[in-house]
Design an enzyme around this catalytic site. Sequence first.
Site, PDB file in Angstrom:
ATOM      1  N   GLY A   1       1.340   5.289   1.204  1.00  0.00           N
ATOM      2  CA  GLY A   1       1.169   5.893   2.512  1.00  0.00           C
ATOM      3  C   GLY A   1       2.258   5.525   3.499  1.00  0.00           C
ATOM      4  O   GLY A   1       2.270   6.015   4.625  1.00  0.00           O
ATOM      5  N   HIS A   2       3.199   4.631   3.058  1.00  0.00           N
ATOM      6  CA  HIS A   2       4.302   4.205   3.929  1.00  0.00           C
ATOM      7  C   HIS A   2       5.643   4.735   3.426  1.00  0.00           C
ATOM      8  O   HIS A   2       6.696   4.215   3.793  1.00  0.00           O
ATOM      9  CB  HIS A   2       4.362   2.682   3.986  1.00  0.00           C
ATOM     10  CG  HIS A   2       3.119   2.033   4.489  1.00  0.00           C
ATOM     11  ND1 HIS A   2       2.586   2.329   5.717  1.00  0.00           N
ATOM     12  CD2 HIS A   2       2.281   1.118   3.917  1.00  0.00           C
ATOM     13  CE1 HIS A   2       1.480   1.612   5.898  1.00  0.00           C
ATOM     14  NE2 HIS A   2       1.272   0.876   4.819  1.00  0.00           N
TER      15      HIS A   2
ATOM     16  N   GLY B   1       0.804  -1.202   0.000  1.00  0.00           N
ATOM     17  CA  GLY B   1       0.000   0.000   0.000  1.00  0.00           C
ATOM     18  C   GLY B   1       0.843   1.260   0.000  1.00  0.00           C
ATOM     19  O   GLY B   1       1.953   1.290   0.533  1.00  0.00           O
TER      20      GLY B   1
ATOM     21  N   ASP C   1      -2.361  -8.149   0.717  1.00  0.00           N
ATOM     22  CA  ASP C   1      -1.171  -8.359  -0.108  1.00  0.00           C
ATOM     23  C   ASP C   1      -1.046  -9.824  -0.507  1.00  0.00           C
ATOM     24  O   ASP C   1      -0.740 -10.146  -1.664  1.00  0.00           O
ATOM     25  CB  ASP C   1       0.076  -7.921   0.663  1.00  0.00           C
ATOM     26  CG  ASP C   1       0.118  -6.427   0.888  1.00  0.00           C
ATOM     27  OD1 ASP C   1       0.388  -5.692  -0.064  1.00  0.00           O
ATOM     28  OD2 ASP C   1      -0.144  -5.995   2.021  1.00  0.00           O
TER      29      ASP C   1
ATOM     30  N   HIS D   1      -0.147   0.266  10.653  1.00  0.00           N
ATOM     31  CA  HIS D   1      -1.389   0.910  10.235  1.00  0.00           C
ATOM     32  C   HIS D   1      -2.227   1.372  11.424  1.00  0.00           C
ATOM     33  O   HIS D   1      -3.358   1.804  11.259  1.00  0.00           O
ATOM     34  CB  HIS D   1      -2.239  -0.056   9.386  1.00  0.00           C
ATOM     35  CG  HIS D   1      -1.496  -0.635   8.232  1.00  0.00           C
ATOM     36  ND1 HIS D   1      -0.747  -1.790   8.351  1.00  0.00           N
ATOM     37  CD2 HIS D   1      -1.378  -0.221   6.950  1.00  0.00           C
ATOM     38  CE1 HIS D   1      -0.202  -2.064   7.175  1.00  0.00           C
ATOM     39  NE2 HIS D   1      -0.565  -1.136   6.314  1.00  0.00           N
TER      40      HIS D   1
END
Length: 598
Positions: free
Chosen positions: A55-56, A53, A109, A218
């Site tokens: 955002g990391h 994802g 994932d 998260h």
Amino acid sequence: MKKIVNKAEDVVQESMEGFIACYGNLYRKHEEVNGVIYKGRRKNKVSLVIGGGSGHEPMFSGFVGKGLADAAACGNIFASPDPNTVYETAGAVQEGKGVLFVYGNYAGDNLNFDLGEEMLNEENISTAHVRVWDDVASAPKERITDRRGIAGDVFVIKIAGGACDAGLSLAEATRVTEKARDNTWSIGVATSPGQIPGNDKPTFELGENEIEYGMGLHGEPGIQRTVMQPADVLVSVLYENMMKEADIHQGDEICVLINGLGSTTILEMGIVYRKLKELLDQDGIRVHDSDINSFCTCQEMGGFSITLLKLDAELKQYYDMPCFCPFYAKGEITGSMQVYEEEEKEAERAKAADKTDTASAALNQADSAAEMPEYRHEGVYESLTAQDAKAMLLYIADKVIEKKPYLTEIDSAIGDGDHGIGMAGGMQKVKEKLGHFPATDNVYEVFETAGKAMLMSMGGASGVIFGSLYLAGAKGMDALASLTPKALAAMERKSLEAIKERGKAEVGDKTMVDALEPAVKAMEANSGKALLEMLRAAEEAARQGMEDTKNYTAKFGRAKSLMERAVGHQDAGATSVWLIFQGMREFVENSVHSSQPD
């Protein structure tokens, strides 16, 4: 919270455009999907593809480069890339020697990369994968395959990149990478939450003076919540818990990573490393190499994690190989970072084609708005024709999109808060695909089209599972002019079985199956009755199944680490199932209103 963005739905695309524009001498974007491809990658070797994802950042796109990954498949914020993104990105860099995938061990994932591998295998492209599960706080040692992947990705990708560049076979590169994974341990502490662009609330809540040990990347709950403590205490607690799990002893040689989670400063991380080095020296553990920086983040989340990699001669060999990307470098880099002219020309051609496609898409969108059918025709539905099914799925899409904040709120309680975003995005793709879908006499084609739209756009576990809800039951079926109650029940049964086979979930596991299975059983029990009566029974069964999830602990997904703390919260996936069945019933009944459970 103030975010330097334009529209929330454009964050990933615009961020990637900026990244490629900034580092265009190193990378190009895949022409069709959100894949970052390294221009200077070595040829005639096993290709290393990473992903997860967005955002990391800088993980994952920022770890593509010399001696690292050849490409990264990037999903939406906190959601895995969809199977097509995995497939297309890997296909663009594969050299006939096989593809090794490295990614964090999360349900979405795992599902999406598995499907991407299957698509590549169908074209005789060999693949293997290594799932990183370094977070020792996320599950006990006997359930190591349930552990999450966090900043340990850095070390595993570094070793994998070295092994692939050294010319190892796919089997050998996989073995070495697994060895690195199995000798990597991490644990972290959160001091403040991050927030997904477009969400009104942070990913979790902490009191003004609270911290949480072991919290996930998260915002998944950790192992202990307490008041803020001095840096030396924080490090000592994390070190003590990590060393209970890590196979590291006096005389061993390790690499160390202090990873900031988003807003933690280098100054603070220096203080952290100071105490950690003191503890390692006391235990007689030698440090071969170390780093301080923010490598694997959660937006502006406060806190840090500690990662240790235990070395032997083999792992040390691949760790010490040179590597370079804008955010991480090791060893001596020889030669200059040059612009690859042919790649630049290809990128320019793709850019020009993209502009044409964008203009065409805008015209098509305007046309589709004019052609969008009304939700339903007059009269009582005894069955659903292809046009009826199309109108029904469009109505359901609008309903779910409207409920995005509601689904986000539910998911934020025990997940990472992205379920509403994912469902709304998938349903928007359903609207786009069905808006251009030509007239057909086969009702199954409508469900297949909607399911593929979700599967190939949503990412995360939800993309695979909810795409299968529409797709699996219709795929491969003989053409059918209309769905009778019995045929609709049979289609949903087939979808249910495919979802259970893919996700391995059963009733009681706190997933969407808790709502879907009772709904399907209610359809079958009432399939001899009128369509509306059958759907009323299915909706009520789905609602009750959703309510029942409040009594369950989670067996899958990011909520599984909560154990008994998940009790009292309903599952977001089950809620979406209920909304879909409610939408089916409302459409047939022509009752276009919405409600929420107590």
